[in-house]
Design an enzyme around this catalytic site. Sequence first.
Site, PDB file in Angstrom:
ATOM      1  CB  ALA A  46      -0.973  -0.024   1.177  1.00 49.19           C
ATOM      2  CB  SER A  47       0.660   4.526   1.687  1.00 49.27           C
ATOM      3  OG  SER A  47      -0.521   4.927   1.038  1.00 49.27           O
ATOM      4  CB  VAL A  48       5.077   0.746   2.612  1.00 49.30           C
ATOM      5  CG1 VAL A  48       6.577   0.508   2.725  1.00 49.30           C
ATOM      6  CG2 VAL A  48       4.456   0.745   4.012  1.00 49.30           C
TER       7      VAL A  48
END
Length: 372
Positions: A57-59
């Site tokens: 995801a937003s990593v």
Amino acid sequence: MKTRIDAVIERAIVAGKIVGTVVIVVKDGETIYSRAAGYADREIGKPTETRTIFRLASVTKPLVAATALALIDKGRLSLGDLVRDYLPYFRPKRPDGEIAEITIHHLLTHTAGLSYGADPETTPSERMFNAGLADTDLDFEENFSRLATFPLLAVPGTLWSYSIAIDVLGAVIAQIEECSLGEAVHHHVAEPLGMKDTGFSLSDPERLATPYADASPAAVRMGDHHLVPDDAGNLLTFAPIRLFNPKAFQSGGAGMVGTAPDLIAFLEAVRRGGAPILKAETAKAALLNQIGNIPRPGEPGQGFSFLGGVIQDPVLAEVPMSKGSITWGGVYGHSWFIDPVKGISTVIMSNTAVEGCLGTYPRDIARAIYNA
């Protein structure tokens, strides 16, 4: 410290809030804690391992941002460059109707005036854009041409709004490098750091964690299309199947997979001065607030760097990290931080959305580290 962190992990797993997790803590270059616990797949009894592969995801965002910074270091891109010079189809308008002057700096810092979605009840399907988590067959140009039809929330550089900006940045990177975004991230970041399991495709399908979602009394296995409320009550649409769809654009904001050891290698490279991916001055800038006095709504005491949130006042931010730490996460169930004052880098990864990112679990882990 080990006892405190172990207790947090055990409590979360027994309560069913977290299914599987990997936590790694490095201080002054030495790994002082590393543990995998729980299940990569609960239903078949498959345990989580240190090298379990998670949907990031937003990593994904700091990895794509670092790729852009590497291109800047190599003279192929500049912070002040206009996005439309690379993506002629992307010409969104300001609230006053004028074509916006969006720069690379605006994209990196989420100050472009973009948002993270359109109302599906009022937006015709042919105008709906994809924000990176849901499945899609749209490519960069089709998706961001749709995004460009929506007026910006504000004049670029005047408002901080978490958004699809890094996805747009990914399209810029692919255009500059004349290759896929995944190939660019691999060349400039993952390969130099030995991040063999990080990318937009799987290095080893057998090590992929099954995703789970918050539920009562315990997290449930995600379906191909799964709605999960976030901490603000908004419904997030997860589509784990997107990873296997070759037609979906490579989402610079949410599309990668990776492991905890890979991510800690990246965080440590930044903390220790950027080599071998960034110049020292670039790595230093990546840890500093880049939005001036622009407030982050709902996040007192925090600014924003090129890679994540910057803790400017730990008391207001209600975190145990030092002033100047940067931190972010990913809604599939992850959190990370770099504390340059204490010399600490930490990854807290899980396969449980959204508890592993926005819940009490990562906050309790951070407190356990500092209370020790």
